[in-house]
Design a protein around this motif. Sequence first.
Motif, PDB file in Angstrom:
ATOM      1  N   THR A 111      -2.744   0.418  15.948  1.00 42.19           N
ATOM      2  CA  THR A 111      -2.479  -0.797  17.253  1.00 42.19           C
ATOM      3  C   THR A 111      -2.348  -1.885  16.327  1.00 42.19           C
ATOM      4  O   THR A 111      -3.600  -2.527  16.355  1.00 42.19           O
ATOM      5  N   ASN A 112      -1.474  -2.330  15.746  1.00 38.11           N
ATOM      6  CA  ASN A 112      -1.712  -3.512  14.902  1.00 38.11           C
ATOM      7  C   ASN A 112      -1.340  -4.934  15.812  1.00 38.11           C
ATOM      8  O   ASN A 112      -0.189  -5.136  15.683  1.00 38.11           O
ATOM      9  N   GLU A 113      -2.604  -5.017  16.378  1.00 41.41           N
ATOM     10  CA  GLU A 113      -1.951  -6.312  17.495  1.00 41.41           C
ATOM     11  C   GLU A 113      -2.477  -7.700  16.838  1.00 41.41           C
ATOM     12  O   GLU A 113      -3.526  -7.939  16.531  1.00 41.41           O
ATOM     13  N   LEU A 172      -0.159  -7.066  10.029  1.00 46.54           N
ATOM     14  CA  LEU A 172       0.099  -8.081  11.196  1.00 46.54           C
ATOM     15  C   LEU A 172      -1.151  -9.160  11.073  1.00 46.54           C
ATOM     16  O   LEU A 172      -0.932 -10.152  11.461  1.00 46.54           O
ATOM     17  N   THR A 173      -2.273  -8.473  11.160  1.00 53.76           N
ATOM     18  CA  THR A 173      -3.445  -9.209  11.233  1.00 53.76           C
ATOM     19  C   THR A 173      -4.044  -9.571   9.841  1.00 53.76           C
ATOM     20  O   THR A 173      -4.988 -10.214   9.708  1.00 53.76           O
ATOM     21  N   LEU A 174      -2.986  -9.737   8.679  1.00 56.11           N
ATOM     22  CA  LEU A 174      -3.282 -10.314   7.441  1.00 56.11           C
ATOM     23  C   LEU A 174      -2.680 -11.755   7.443  1.00 56.11           C
ATOM     24  O   LEU A 174      -2.783 -12.640   6.686  1.00 56.11           O
ATOM     25  N   LEU A 175      -2.005 -11.855   8.676  1.00 52.81           N
ATOM     26  CA  LEU A 175      -1.164 -13.073   8.593  1.00 52.81           C
ATOM     27  C   LEU A 175      -1.806 -14.254   9.225  1.00 52.81           C
ATOM     28  O   LEU A 175      -0.884 -15.120  10.151  1.00 52.81           O
ATOM     29  N   ALA A 206       6.181 -11.190   9.654  1.00 57.36           N
ATOM     30  CA  ALA A 206       5.751 -10.222   8.592  1.00 57.36           C
ATOM     31  C   ALA A 206       7.066  -9.986   7.583  1.00 57.36           C
ATOM     32  O   ALA A 206       6.806 -10.038   6.192  1.00 57.36           O
ATOM     33  N   ARG A 207       8.088  -9.802   8.186  1.00 57.23           N
ATOM     34  CA  ARG A 207       9.266  -9.862   7.162  1.00 57.23           C
ATOM     35  C   ARG A 207       9.400 -11.051   6.383  1.00 57.23           C
ATOM     36  O   ARG A 207      10.065 -10.962   5.448  1.00 57.23           O
ATOM     37  N   ARG A 208       9.264 -12.268   6.802  1.00 54.27           N
ATOM     38  CA  ARG A 208       9.558 -13.641   6.474  1.00 54.27           C
ATOM     39  C   ARG A 208       8.553 -13.943   5.133  1.00 54.27           C
ATOM     40  O   ARG A 208       8.659 -14.479   4.367  1.00 54.27           O
ATOM     41  N   HIS A 209       7.163 -13.212   5.729  1.00 56.37           N
ATOM     42  CA  HIS A 209       6.064 -13.327   4.630  1.00 56.37           C
ATOM     43  C   HIS A 209       5.379 -11.765   4.155  1.00 56.37           C
ATOM     44  O   HIS A 209       4.376 -11.845   4.708  1.00 56.37           O
ATOM     45  N   PRO A 210       6.075 -11.235   3.430  1.00 54.17           N
ATOM     46  CA  PRO A 210       5.684  -9.808   3.029  1.00 54.17           C
ATOM     47  C   PRO A 210       4.240  -9.844   2.573  1.00 54.17           C
ATOM     48  O   PRO A 210       3.889 -10.663   1.469  1.00 54.17           O
ATOM     49  N   VAL A 211       3.480  -9.004   2.859  1.00 52.65           N
ATOM     50  CA  VAL A 211       2.119  -8.446   2.283  1.00 52.65           C
ATOM     51  C   VAL A 211       2.175  -7.277   1.739  1.00 52.65           C
ATOM     52  O   VAL A 211       2.731  -6.650   2.193  1.00 52.65           O
ATOM     53  N   GLU A 212       1.322  -6.994   0.647  1.00 55.44           N
ATOM     54  CA  GLU A 212       1.420  -5.853   0.193  1.00 55.44           C
ATOM     55  C   GLU A 212       0.059  -5.001   0.643  1.00 55.44           C
ATOM     56  O   GLU A 212      -0.935  -5.401   0.783  1.00 55.44           O
ATOM     57  N   ILE A 213       0.803  -3.770   1.241  1.00 51.63           N
ATOM     58  CA  ILE A 213      -0.345  -2.891   1.887  1.00 51.63           C
ATOM     59  C   ILE A 213      -0.372  -1.709   1.057  1.00 51.63           C
ATOM     60  O   ILE A 213       0.515  -1.064   0.543  1.00 51.63           O
ATOM     61  N   TYR A 214      -1.562  -1.567   0.331  1.00 53.11           N
ATOM     62  CA  TYR A 214      -1.720  -0.203  -0.550  1.00 53.11           C
ATOM     63  C   TYR A 214      -2.240   0.942   0.042  1.00 53.11           C
ATOM     64  O   TYR A 214      -2.981   0.841   1.175  1.00 53.11           O
ATOM     65  N   ARG A 215      -1.719   2.186  -0.244  1.00 54.55           N
ATOM     66  CA  ARG A 215      -2.098   3.524   0.353  1.00 54.55           C
ATOM     67  C   ARG A 215      -3.365   3.819  -0.327  1.00 54.55           C
ATOM     68  O   ARG A 215      -3.670   3.769  -1.320  1.00 54.55           O
ATOM     69  N   GLY A 216      -4.465   3.953   0.713  1.00 54.37           N
ATOM     70  CA  GLY A 216      -5.603   4.062   0.150  1.00 54.37           C
ATOM     71  C   GLY A 216      -6.761   4.459   1.086  1.00 54.37           C
ATOM     72  O   GLY A 216      -6.646   4.031   2.413  1.00 54.37           O
ATOM     73  N   ASP A 217      -8.056   4.866   0.768  1.00 54.89           N
ATOM     74  CA  ASP A 217      -9.048   5.335   1.490  1.00 54.89           C
ATOM     75  C   ASP A 217     -10.044   4.010   1.566  1.00 54.89           C
ATOM     76  O   ASP A 217     -10.129   3.316   0.349  1.00 54.89           O
ATOM     77  N   LEU A 218     -10.829   3.793   2.594  1.00 55.81           N
ATOM     78  CA  LEU A 218     -11.666   2.472   2.631  1.00 55.81           C
ATOM     79  C   LEU A 218     -12.910   2.675   1.570  1.00 55.81           C
ATOM     80  O   LEU A 218     -13.416   1.617   1.245  1.00 55.81           O
ATOM     81  N   LEU A 219     -13.113   3.912   1.294  1.00 55.56           N
ATOM     82  CA  LEU A 219     -14.050   3.948   0.103  1.00 55.56           C
ATOM     83  C   LEU A 219     -13.674   4.263  -1.162  1.00 55.56           C
ATOM     84  O   LEU A 219     -14.054   3.409  -2.059  1.00 55.56           O
ATOM     85  N   ASP A 220     -12.790   5.214  -1.179  1.00 57.02           N
ATOM     86  CA  ASP A 220     -12.280   5.625  -2.627  1.00 57.02           C
ATOM     87  C   ASP A 220     -11.631   4.655  -3.294  1.00 57.02           C
ATOM     88  O   ASP A 220     -11.516   4.536  -4.394  1.00 57.02           O
ATOM     89  N   ASP A 221     -10.733   3.642  -2.536  1.00 62.30           N
ATOM     90  CA  ASP A 221      -9.709   2.740  -3.333  1.00 62.30           C
ATOM     91  C   ASP A 221     -10.182   1.380  -3.132  1.00 62.30           C
ATOM     92  O   ASP A 221      -9.443   0.691  -3.681  1.00 62.30           O
ATOM     93  N   LEU A 222     -11.047   1.048  -2.225  1.00 63.23           N
ATOM     94  CA  LEU A 222     -11.419  -0.281  -2.191  1.00 63.23           C
ATOM     95  C   LEU A 222     -11.971  -1.069  -3.234  1.00 63.23           C
ATOM     96  O   LEU A 222     -11.288  -2.418  -3.642  1.00 63.23           O
ATOM     97  N   ALA A 223     -12.787  -0.729  -4.006  1.00 66.44           N
ATOM     98  CA  ALA A 223     -13.136  -1.207  -5.202  1.00 66.44           C
ATOM     99  C   ALA A 223     -11.991  -1.601  -6.259  1.00 66.44           C
ATOM    100  O   ALA A 223     -11.965  -2.683  -6.962  1.00 66.44           O
ATOM    101  N   GLU A 224     -11.113  -0.777  -6.381  1.00 69.80           N
ATOM    102  CA  GLU A 224     -10.089  -1.009  -7.288  1.00 69.80           C
ATOM    103  C   GLU A 224      -9.064  -2.142  -6.742  1.00 69.80           C
ATOM    104  O   GLU A 224      -8.670  -2.754  -7.469  1.00 69.80           O
ATOM    105  N   LEU A 225      -8.994  -2.152  -5.431  1.00 68.30           N
ATOM    106  CA  LEU A 225      -7.937  -3.307  -4.810  1.00 68.30           C
ATOM    107  C   LEU A 225      -8.925  -4.519  -5.014  1.00 68.30           C
ATOM    108  O   LEU A 225      -8.229  -5.743  -5.307  1.00 68.30           O
ATOM    109  N   ALA A 226     -10.071  -4.591  -4.728  1.00 73.14           N
ATOM    110  CA  ALA A 226     -11.197  -5.917  -4.950  1.00 73.14           C
ATOM    111  C   ALA A 226     -10.820  -6.193  -6.329  1.00 73.14           C
ATOM    112  O   ALA A 226     -10.911  -7.418  -6.474  1.00 73.14           O
ATOM    113  N   ALA A 227     -10.645  -5.429  -7.497  1.00 76.52           N
ATOM    114  CA  ALA A 227     -10.528  -5.790  -8.557  1.00 76.52           C
ATOM    115  C   ALA A 227      -9.406  -6.530  -9.037  1.00 76.52           C
ATOM    116  O   ALA A 227      -9.314  -7.546  -9.807  1.00 76.52           O
TER     117      ALA A 227
END
Length: 323
Positions: free
Chosen positions: A101-103, A132-135, A219-240
């Motif tokens: 529910t990306n409100e 949508l809630t990154l904008l 969102a189409r005017r201002h594209p945001v990168e959304i990475y596929r991953g798990d909130l535990l397994d992949d968060l540190a790599e994204l934060a880097a």
Amino acid sequence: MGGMIGHESDLSISENYRRFAHLETAGRSPAYQELAEFVAENMTILQFLGRLAPAKRQPNLLFAAARYILEEPADPDTLTKLIDERGDDLAAIMSERRTQTNEAARCAILLPALALIPGPLALIEVGAAAGLTLLVDFYNYDYRGHVLNGLDADAPVLTCQPMGAVPVPGHVPEIGWRAGLDLNPLDPSNPTDVEWLSCLIWPGEEGRAERLSAATATARRHPVEIYRGDLLDDLAELAAKVPTGLTLVIYHTAVLAYVDEAKRCAFAALTRSLGAIWIANEAPGVVGDAAPPSPSRGFMLVRDGTELLAQSDPHGNWIEWLA
């Protein structure tokens, strides 16, 4: 599709749909309140749900998947017929999709909390869906006459009723970097993904369809990168990936309710180890020990797992500041 579910399982699923009817849809979506109450008493539908994985039995997911097939919201008759005639198709969509529910209006809840953090900010949203809630800095806001213009004049105006001493800022926060993390990222430029988002809107909630259309256009005017991953397994790599000199903020709305207690605790520890400021907008009891003053009044906005900032409407219609 054979098999039966036991009485205890029936009761658990039935109670969940009753709770959804009385605590979530009441006063918001009469059609879905009636449908949830119907499901709670219908043994055929309860048995259908019981054959799905426990995480796939939620009312939001069932009703959205039915709408996706029917191309309109289900009612008791059409849902019963759909399960009878196309139960396998419905189960397949429910297994493939998630309740995303990306409100965009939830940004009106997040904005005051983000504006209190020294910037410029680096945002990571877990469970970001289509982003949508990154904008948050691109949208425009109206807090009962307190108008705040974002970076995109064509973005929707998010109207939110403030209660208490809400620290509405004079300008949107400076955001130097942003990214999302999701098990199943959605693309706002993909018509199929946008259609799924539209199917998650409840009938009777005025303005949400129009806001979704305007938010996905933003969102189409201002594209945001959304990475596929798990909130535990992949968060540190994204934060880097966060550039130096930015304040890292990790946040989410209605995400941790879908993971178990052990994973919630591990996620909290991970955000601390990354040196991030953690903003959670979740149902009462999901994050932190603080008891809400009014248990039925929506979500709790919590900073760093312990500081209760506000209570809020799950879809961003109001915020009551408590900090």
